[in-house]
Design a protein around this motif. Structure first.
Motif, mmCIF file in Angstrom:
data_model
loop_
_atom_site.group_PDB
_atom_site.id
_atom_site.type_symbol
_atom_site.label_atom_id
_atom_site.label_comp_id
_atom_site.label_asym_id
_atom_site.label_seq_id
_atom_site.Cartn_x
_atom_site.Cartn_y
_atom_site.Cartn_z
ATOM 1 N N ALA B 37 36.058 36.234 47.811
ATOM 2 C CA ALA B 37 35.494 37.086 46.760
ATOM 3 C C ALA B 37 36.570 37.997 46.200
ATOM 4 C CB ALA B 37 34.365 37.933 47.330
ATOM 5 N N LEU B 38 36.335 38.439 44.994
ATOM 6 C CA LEU B 38 37.156 39.514 44.445
ATOM 7 C C LEU B 38 36.929 40.781 45.266
ATOM 8 C CD1 LEU B 38 36.230 39.028 40.685
ATOM 9 C CD2 LEU B 38 38.435 38.473 41.706
ATOM 10 N N ALA B 39 37.954 41.598 45.356
ATOM 11 C CA ALA B 39 37.776 42.892 46.013
ATOM 12 C C ALA B 39 36.940 43.798 45.116
ATOM 13 C CB ALA B 39 39.132 43.528 46.278
ATOM 14 N N TYR B 102 36.692 32.911 41.701
ATOM 15 C CA TYR B 102 36.392 33.676 42.917
ATOM 16 C C TYR B 102 34.953 34.181 42.888
ATOM 17 C CZ TYR B 102 41.395 33.506 43.671
ATOM 18 O OH TYR B 102 42.664 33.066 43.858
#
Lengths: 343, 270
Positions: B37-39, B102
């Motif tokens: 995942a994206l932060a 993502y």
């Protein structure tokens, strides 16, 4: 020729023999590749996974590689403090039950024989062992320096061993001193400590000896809470600092002309925000796998932050001869090391 | 390894070949969505507590990602990291990122509070003293209108306690009509920091407000937030605030059985 550069060159030659459209769809696109510039990687989160019933880990703190290419992982799980892998992630050996605070792991080649130095922040000691765990020497609190009142205030996190056998110990969770011994274990010097001046430390977490570019050896020491790497002479005099804002760097690891560091947190130090740093020969951040693009303005690096949730709390980087990275993590759900394969 | 049939013409001859190729990173096809995942987006705010307005700006994030934000009852909007947002009222802001490859990031939630300066002239006594490593600016930290971030290790915003009961006594300069007491607190289970179990507000030895905080659950995110205690509306000059922590860290946590840390950065009255 290193295997990575050999593969790269032979791949280019092979592609030249066939028609490009045929193989175009087999190319790797940018999705799923982490890092920047020339330092990009594929991620394998399962590289070091083991059956935790038999080989459990708590925090995975540090990793080193011996000259046979075996990788030593240090964990503070006393069922097996040291797990030995091959580069495919297969377990070769497990040992160690006496290191409840196993934290720092340094490998040193002493006249052809390799030794490990384990910094144990629970035992308040540094223990020198053979590669299979036989204890050779123990360094305790340097009470003779008159900087410490009790043994327990010495909480070592890392060591660096010079070519002449001198040992430097970073007291990163304790009084923030760097203690310098000769090969016989005699105290030669102590410097650093807590304070607000530039030669002081806030979390002197990691240390290594920099001999890049044919220059005389110097010490690179992390001041983790200050987001800085500090360069000292071997005699303990501050030479310069390297600012890495937003990077809570654990220990510097030198491979060829680069410095690799795990940043356990980023930005404002929030949990689960770690990433990896790769510095070039001029100590400029050139790649940040898991982090944002490093940008310098007027010579100053912008504040670094995590962009991909690959890492939680990366704690160290081990680099193999193909410049692949192995990343153990602190406080990350008792998970095993992640491998980044350079592309 | 996967295989496909491909054909090419070479000097007028059709050649059919079987092409093998490996999938991309993470053992997946490159065009599928990643397991990563994206932060959560990084949001800069001049202060979570503000008296006139707060200015929010965003970082760029991963290449190809799109920033989104939503103010409490408003519709979601797309954010631009080059254009800051101005907030003038107490608001809850949610920010998240999306990307074609993502997974969508976690949502960053910010509570921006428009504050008053009723405590600026008040005297606040603290019992017991915070732990030596986390004393901040003592009483001044509680009324400086600066909300601490989740990084409690640096700065002077947070007061850290490791005890089962903390008491604040507030002496206002003048009697003031009040209906709410708010406490700025930190939740960071990874650092053994827990919210309190109960907050009680008294005046003249009478309970005028009390809240019980829900039992902490594993997996709750780290947050710098406020706990609000509605009090019986009235005019008060002195308030006693009693904060009780969990007696011990819960069973599900590595630190089970020990006294949790309590971090407080701000006191507000309305």
């Amino acid at each position: 020729m290193q295997r990575r550069s050999f593969i790269k060159k032979t791949s280019v030659a092979s592609v030249g023999l066939v028609s490009l459209p045929l193989f175009a769809q087999a190319r790797t696109n940018e999705n799923g590749i982490v890092g920047h510039g020339d330092f990009k990687y594929k991620v394998n989160v399962n590289w070091g996974a083991l059956n935790s019933q038999y080989y459990p880990v708590n925090d995975c703190h540090e990793m080193v590689m011996d000259k046979k290419g075996r990788l030593y992982l240090l964990t503070n799980n006393t069922k097996n403090n040291v797990l030995v892998y091959n580069k495919d992630g297969d377990l070769l050996n497990a040992w160690g039950t006496q290191y409840p605070g196993a934290h720092g792991l340094t490998l040193h080649d002493e006249n052809g024989t390799e030794y490990l130095y384990i910094s144990d922040n629970n035992r308040h000691e540094v223990i020198k062992t053979t590669l299979d765990g036989k204890v050779i020497q123990v360094y305790s609190c340097p009470l003779e320096s008159e900087k410490y009142e009790s043994k327990s205030s010495f909480i070592p996190t890392e060591t660096a061993i010079a070519s002449n056998g001198d040992v430097y110990i970073a007291d990163g969770y304790g009084a923030q001193y760097i203690t310098h011994y000769n090969a016989k274990g005699e105290l030669l010097n102590i410097f650093g400590g807590k304070g607000s001046q530039m030669h002081h430390f806030d979390n002197a977490h990691g240390i290594c000896i920099d001999t890049r570019n044919g220059k005389p050896p110097t010490l690179l020491i992390t001041a983790r809470q200050q987001n800085k790497l500090k360069r000292f002479s071997m005699a303990g005099e501050l030479i310069s600092t390297i600012d890495l804002p937003g990077a809570y760097i654990c220990r510097p690891v030198i491979h060829n002309e680069n410095v690799y560091l795990a940043s356990i947190w980023s930005h404002d130090g929030s949990p689960d925000t770690g990433f990896i740093c790769v510095l070039d020969k001029n100590d400029q951040l050139v790649s940040a796998p898991g982090g944002c693009v490093p940008k310098y303005t007027d010579g100053k690096l912008g504040n670094m932050y995590q962009t991909l949730s690959i890492f939680k709390h990366p704690h160290d980087v081990c680099v193999d001869e193909d410049e692949n990275l192995y990343v153990p993590q602190w406080n990350s759900g008792k998970t095993y090391p992640i491998k980044l394969t350079r592309v | 390894m996967k295989y496909v049939l491909r054909w090419i013409y070479f000097k007028g001859i059709l050649i059919i070949v079987l092409v093998g190729y490996t999938s991309g990173a993470f053992g997946q096809e490159n065009n599928q969505q990643s397991t990563f995942a994206l932060a959560a987006p990084v949001v800069y705010v001049d202060s979570l507590l503000f008296t006139k307005q707060a200015l929010l700006s965003f970082t760029e994030g991963e290449k190809g990602s799109v920033l989104h934000y939503q103010l409490a009852d408003d519709k979601p909007r797309t954010a631009n990291h080059k254009k800051p947002i101005e907030i003038k009222t107490t608001s809850t802001l949610k920010v998240w990122s999306t990307h074609p490859y993502y997974q969508t990031s976690d949502t960053t939630t910010l509570k921006l509070t428009k504050a008053n300066s009723l405590l600026s002239d008040a005297k606040i006594s603290i019992e017991p003293e915070p732990k030596a490593a986390y004393r901040g600016n003592k009483e001044a930290s509680l009324k400086d209108l600066i909300k601490g971030t989740t990084n409690f290790r640096t700065g002077n915003d947070w007061l850290g306690f490791q005890t089962t009961e903390v008491n604040f006594t507030i002496n206002l300069k003048e009697p003031t009509t009040l209906y709410l007491v708010s406490l700025g607190v930190l939740r960071d289970y990874g650092s053994w920091v827990f919210l309190p179990k109960q907050i009680t507000v008294e005046s003249n030895k009478k309970i005028i407000g009390q809240v019980n905080i829900q039992i902490p659950k594993e997996g709750e995110k780290t947050a710098s937030t406020f706990l609000h205690v509605p009090i019986k509306k009235g005019t008060y000059k002195e308030l006693q605030i009693q904060i009780n922590t969990l007696p011990t860290i819960p069973q599900w946590h590595l630190g089970q059985g020990t006294i949790p840390w309590l971090f407080i950065d701000e006191l507000l009255i309305n």
